[in-house]
Write a protein that holds these residues in place. Structure first.
Motif, PDB file in Angstrom:
ATOM      1  N   THR A  10      36.944  34.942  73.448  1.00 58.26           N
ATOM      2  CA  THR A  10      37.317  36.216  74.057  1.00 58.26           C
ATOM      3  C   THR A  10      37.936  35.928  75.404  1.00 58.26           C
ATOM      4  O   THR A  10      37.706  34.896  76.006  1.00 58.26           O
ATOM      5  CB  THR A  10      36.094  37.111  74.296  1.00 58.26           C
ATOM      6  N   ALA A  13      35.710  38.703  80.833  1.00 57.14           N
ATOM      7  CA  ALA A  13      35.503  40.102  81.177  1.00 57.14           C
ATOM      8  C   ALA A  13      35.814  40.306  82.651  1.00 57.14           C
ATOM      9  O   ALA A  13      35.463  39.481  83.484  1.00 57.14           O
ATOM     10  CB  ALA A  13      34.070  40.497  80.873  1.00 57.14           C
ATOM     11  N   SER A  24      30.600  36.263  74.467  1.00 54.61           N
ATOM     12  CA  SER A  24      30.260  36.901  73.187  1.00 54.61           C
ATOM     13  C   SER A  24      31.547  37.263  72.480  1.00 54.61           C
ATOM     14  O   SER A  24      32.466  37.768  73.101  1.00 54.61           O
ATOM     15  CB  SER A  24      29.486  38.200  73.424  1.00 54.61           C
ATOM     16  N   SER A  26      34.129  39.391  70.140  1.00 51.73           N
ATOM     17  CA  SER A  26      34.295  40.835  69.983  1.00 51.73           C
ATOM     18  C   SER A  26      34.342  41.155  68.494  1.00 51.73           C
ATOM     19  O   SER A  26      34.211  40.270  67.657  1.00 51.73           O
ATOM     20  CB  SER A  26      35.588  41.266  70.672  1.00 51.73           C
ATOM     21  N   ARG A  32      30.550  38.769  63.999  1.00 49.84           N
ATOM     22  CA  ARG A  32      30.861  37.993  65.201  1.00 49.84           C
ATOM     23  C   ARG A  32      30.558  36.502  65.078  1.00 49.84           C
ATOM     24  O   ARG A  32      31.349  35.661  65.460  1.00 49.84           O
ATOM     25  CB  ARG A  32      30.096  38.565  66.398  1.00 49.84           C
ATOM     26  N   HIS A  36      33.176  33.613  65.259  1.00 51.05           N
ATOM     27  CA  HIS A  36      33.067  32.641  66.351  1.00 51.05           C
ATOM     28  C   HIS A  36      33.065  31.212  65.803  1.00 51.05           C
ATOM     29  O   HIS A  36      33.738  30.331  66.324  1.00 51.05           O
ATOM     30  CB  HIS A  36      31.785  32.909  67.141  1.00 51.05           C
ATOM     31  N   SER A 128      24.808  40.410  70.903  1.00 49.43           N
ATOM     32  CA  SER A 128      25.473  39.449  70.004  1.00 49.43           C
ATOM     33  C   SER A 128      24.546  38.290  69.664  1.00 49.43           C
ATOM     34  O   SER A 128      24.507  37.819  68.522  1.00 49.43           O
ATOM     35  CB  SER A 128      26.732  38.856  70.634  1.00 49.43           C
ATOM     36  N   GLU A 644      26.334  48.078  72.202  1.00 47.18           N
ATOM     37  CA  GLU A 644      27.355  48.750  71.409  1.00 47.18           C
ATOM     38  C   GLU A 644      26.771  49.311  70.132  1.00 47.18           C
ATOM     39  O   GLU A 644      27.316  50.215  69.531  1.00 47.18           O
ATOM     40  CB  GLU A 644      28.469  47.749  71.062  1.00 47.18           C
TER      41      GLU A 644
END
Ligand SMILES: Cc1cc2nc3c(=O)[nH]c(=O)nc-3n(C[C@H](O)[C@H](O)[C@H](O)COP(=O)(O)OP(=O)(O)OC[C@H]3O[C@@H](n4cnc5c(N)ncnc54)[C@H](O)[C@@H]3O)c2cc1C
Ligand code: FES
Lengths: 654, 259
Positions: A10, A13, A24, A26, A32, A36, A128, A644
């Motif tokens: 990712t 952030a 983590s 997305s 995920r 990954h 995650s 989330e």
């Protein structure tokens, strides 16, 4: 450049501390980990043998990682404190290991295990990571069964399950009351096989005393050979710390005596951020303290709460023996307060409720610091033989320690420190803030948030060791340029010298007190002020008292003998010195976290009916402490947590 | 708290593997509720405050599962009680006025490192020779794909409970490790997962045991009496069967190969 950034899946952030990027992935939660793994670089088998992996610790996390990485072809060196890898503290786990197999067909799923763990952790874990843990859980059981772990079975030959504290489904696999032993012996057998094949260089009786960082990257450790006193250097391309939890900062805990914070603390002082040290777990069912000489506390497995009922006399200071107290004068307070979960409420809640009862003068036994755990009804219902088959060894252990027969008279139990959710901060790859230093098992902070559910630490240790690290280690090994570094590098010599100097300093104080007696005093402070209930003023006084005790230690400890042979007093003194530094940070972390969540209960922050009151606006984050040098206050950095999938709510077990 | 007891400990002190050891007497006031290791803790605290070297002894879990503690009390490995490790022994098992001799587990294969601490790494090397199922991580079939009768699983668990402490060796007049080895052979041999390597395992572990200098079993069965986990001596018979079977098959195979 040595510290070239590792491969991430990712983009960083915004507004998040550059070192606390969780990495983590997305996308949909359930995809995920798969995504990954696909995005991570692969290292081809021929290249793996070029990489030196150093593993510190041989509990579930360390043994599983060592074995698996050696099977994959890496050159592995493994250190542990004990004379044998099989003696790591994981051996003592009793109750079981969770896995979302849904064999009993009672509605379990990976999603439910994920959901329960996020909620159980009181919304202070990284979603995650938790989902990945739940995903790996099922493979763990397959692996262990194939190794010959003799899990409990049904008459038809299928694996048996039981429900375990805080869960409404039966997802816990177990091997009598010795699940940790059997899982560790499984991992130990896999490790032993690799040692026998010459693929692991096993170094028992070695204590890691410092981390060596070269050009910003972890490149090895300095360890003391505990049999000869020699200070040894171990260089590697990657360091995995699997050194367990720090529960012994309380002195009295259910942890084995050698459990310590030394490895993680010294890595912290080399730049690894320490996350949420105040998240400690107090287990509700332990055998109470009997006297001032007490050296440790013994856990009575949580599985006992499946059949045992917790109660106290309704009247204060009732001195009658339990058999004489009629049903109407007993308060089954967990069943009363939490009708739907009853005796199976999560640990933090069960522990606090027990304290509430003893604080109210309803404690039982000669010290009044205990509540009853009663099997009378279960024995009437299922028969003594059935209860013996389920818990025989636990009942025997209880009888041995207390001299009482729990088949006839209820057990006396009280909460004790048991597990530490805090630990070195790691990202999704399990890499700390020092590139090349990975942290596995109880030593990291990642999966349990502010409270760990029963039977999930074994799961985490094995998930990290068998399945996560073998994939994520490539982010570092293939993603960064790693110039050759050997034990002759000046940094190794410098750090080894510092370790030697410190040893000499400890030996040179020649005061009047044993390190153990100071440790015991530290434990008192920590238990009273950073235990089950914490207040701002109590924490402030703890910070002062700990600082004063540290002074006392460095002026008045006596470490007899020399550094040149087996010297357990010296080993212990080094660990106590680290606990004395670490404890102050724990108090500060608890002080700054002005909310209650999971095992962290600030009296100032509770709901009207006495439950933990979170403050999600201010504290929905992990606190990651940064060391700034001797005597300087640490910096509190944060990793914001986002939810989330499981929406934060007040935990409700009523 | 219950009233205090007076006991005398005669403790084995030995500086290192090279030097000779001797017994050293210490008078102790103890509570009946103390564990035996807590008596050593309190004594050590006193020694340290007097500037003397503490007694080295191995311990960790203090609940009978890690296999670290390894003391011989009045000639008995792990002391007077059946199915009890030293760390689980409480002073209520003794009486005031008792003299207790405290020595390390002794065997040629377990050299003393210091005081009561011995080197038991020979056990690890035996495990490394074959005490496992060869299955790499990730290659396991689904857990319920192979059924295991409950009785077999239970018997395997009985044997798998061995904590690797070495009391069996310390108790045996020949310092044999047969009970230890047989526990692993039985654990894996009773399960379907252990079948493919069963013979190979018996051969490898027995020859590793011999290499380490453990003695032969001549059926004294002191090992079973000393074992804190109640590992049955019947496992030794199973080991002998597996080993003999393996030796015979090996000979057959050699003949077939014209060896
Ligand atoms: C009594 C008890 C019962 C439990 N029951 C359960 C249960 O039923 N289910 C569950 O899920 N969890 C349970 N837990 C929790 C669980 O056992 C632990 O969290 C888990 O086993 C930790 O594994 P680990 O591999 O991270 O560390 P550990 O097993 O603690 O291993 C740490 C390793 O690091 C080594 N080490 C430490 N410091 C150093 C150093 N400085 N240098 C070199 N080596 C070092 C040690 O020698 C050891 O090998 C229980 C815990 C306790 C105390
Ligand atoms: S100290 Fe672990 S078995 Fe005795």
């Amino acid at each position: 450049m040595a510290t070239q950034e590792a491969a991430t899946t990712t983009s960083p952030a915004q507004n998040v501390h550059p070192k606390l990027q969780s990495k983590s992935p997305s996308g949909p939660m359930a995809e995920r980990w798969t995504k990954h793994k696909f995005d991570l670089k692969l290292i081809n088998p021929a290249n793996r043998r070029k990489f030196k992996v150093l593993v510190v610790g041989t509990g579930l996390a360390g043994s599983a990682a060592s074995a698996t990485l050696a099977e994959m072809g890496y050159k592995v060196t493994t250190l542990c404190i004990h004379d044998s890898p099989r003696r790591a503290h994981s051996i003592a786990a009793q109750g079981g290991i969770n896995a979302a197999k849904n064999y009993p067909n009672d509605g379990d799923s990976i999603f439910r295990l994920f959901y329960d763990t996020v909620k159980g952790g009181d919304f202070r874990a990284r979603e995650s990571n938790v989902h990945r843990l739940a995903e790996c859980s099922t493979q763990i059981i397959d692996q262990c069964v194939a190794q010959g772990v003799p899990f409990a079975r049904e008459y038809g030959g299928l694996l048996a399950n039981r429900s375990f504290g805080g869960a409404q489904v039966s997802r816990t696999f177990y091997a009598r009351g010795q699940t940790g032993q059997q899982l560790l012996l499984g991992a130990y057998s896999a490790l032993s096989r690799q040692v026998g094949l010459g693929r692991i260089n096993l170094r028992p009786r070695r204590e890691m005393l410092d981390l060596v960082v070269v050009d910003g990257v972890a490149r090895g450790v300095i360890a003391r050979n505990l049999a000869t006193g020699e200070i040894e250097k171990y260089a590697a391309d990657v360091v995995l710390m699997c050194t367990g939890g720090y529960g012994n900062v309380f002195y009295l805990s259910t942890n084995a005596k050698n459990c310590n914070v030394t490895a993680t603390w010294r890595a912290h002082k080399r730049g690894a951020y320490f996350a949420n040290p105040c998240f400690t777990q107090i287990h509700p069912t332990c055998i109470p303290v009997s006297g001032h000489y007490q050296s440790k506390l013994t856990l009575m497995s949580e599985s006992l709460r499946n059949d045992g009922r917790v109660w106290v006399p309704s009247k204060m200071s009732d001195t009658r023996s339990p058999e004489q107290i009629p049903e109407t004068e007993r308060d089954y307070y967990l069943e009363r307060k939490y009708p739907s979960f009853g005796n199976l409420v999560p640990r933090d809640i069960a522990s606090r409720s027990a304290k509430e009862q003893t604080d109210a003068g309803k404690g039982v036994g000669s010290t009044k610091m205990a509540v009853f755990l009663d099997f009378r009804d279960a024995i009437t219902r299922d028969g003594e033989d059935a209860i013996r088959a389920r818990y025989g060894n636990l009942f025997q252990m209880y009888a041995r320690i207390t001299g009482e027969n729990p088949y006839k008279t209820p057990m006396r139990i009280y909460p004790a420190v048991h597990y530490t959710m805090g630990g070195l901060w790691v990202d999704y790859n399990l890499e700390s803030t020092i590139p090349g230093l990975f942290v596995l098992g109880e030593a990291n902070f990642s999966d349990h948030g502010a409270n760990r559910l029963g039977a999930s630490a074994l799961m985490q240790g094995l998930a990290d060791g068998y399945f996560v690290i073998p994939a994520t280690i490539a982010a570092h090994l293939a993603g960064r340029a790693l110039p050759a570094v050997t034990e002759d590098h000046p940094e190794f010599r410098a750090v080894a010298q510092q370790v030697t100097d410190r040893t000499q300093r400890l030996l040179g104080i020649k005061g009047k007190r044993s390190a153990d007696s100071i440790h015991r005093q530290l434990g008192n402070i920590v238990w009273n002020q950073i235990g089950m209930a914490r207040t701002a003023s109590g924490l402030q006084s703890a910070m002062r008292d700990i600082a004063a005790l540290r002074e006392e230690f460095w002026n008045n400890v006596n470490v007899p003998g020399s550094g040149a042979d087996l010297n357990q007093q010296l080993e212990n003194a080094g660990r106590v010195a680290d606990f004395l530094e670490f404890a102050e940070l724990t108090a500060r972390d608890a002080y700054e976290r002005e909310e209650s969540c999971g095992g962290h209960f600030r009296e100032e922050h509770q709901t009207p009916d006495g439950e933990a009151q979170r403050d999600d606006v201010k504290f929905q984050h992990a606190a990651a402490w940064e060391y700034n040098g001797e005597g300087k206050p640490e910096t509190r950095n944060i990793e914001p947590l986002t939810f989330e999938v499981v929406k934060p709510a007040q935990r409700n077990y009523k | 708290m219950s009233e205090s007891m007076h006991i005398t400990l005669n403790v084995w002190r030995q500086k290192n593997a090279q030097e000779e050891g001797r017994l050293e007497a210490h008078a102790c006031d103890v509570s009946p509720d103390m564990s035996f290791l807590e008596v050593l803790d309190v004594l050590n605290d006193k020694l340290v405050s007097e500037g003397k070297e503490a007694i080295a002894f191995e311990h960790d879990c203090r609940e009978g599962i890690c296999g670290s503690c390894s003391l011989v009390l009045n000639g008995q490995a792990h002391g007077p009680h059946k199915n009890t490790t030293t760390c689980q022994l409480h002073m209520r098992s003794f009486k005031s006025g008792d003299n207790i001799t405290v020595e390390p587990f002794r065997a040629a294969a377990f050299p003393v490192l210091k005081d009561l601490v011995v080197d038991r790494s020979a056990f690890d090397r035996i495990q490394q020779s074959g005490g496992y199922v060869s299955v790499n991580t990730g290659s396991a079939p689904a857990a319920n794909a192979v059924l295991v009768p409950k009785d077999d699983a239970d018997s395997a668990m009985d044997a798998a409970q061995c904590i690797g402490c070495g009391a069996c060796v310390a108790a045996c007049p020949n310092a044999s490790a047969m009970l230890f080895v047989s526990a692993k052979i039985a654990h894996l041999g009773l399960l379907p997962q252990g079948q493919p390597e069963r013979k190979k395992r018996a051969l490898a572990m027995v020859s590793a045991m011999d290499r380490e200098g453990f003695g032969n079993c001549s059926n004294h069965f002191e090992c079973g009496a000393a074992c804190p986990k109640g590992i049955s001596v019947a496992n030794i018979a199973r080991l002998n069967r597996d080993w003999l079977g393996a030796v015979l098959t090996e000979r057959e195979e050699r003949k077939d190969q014209g060896d």
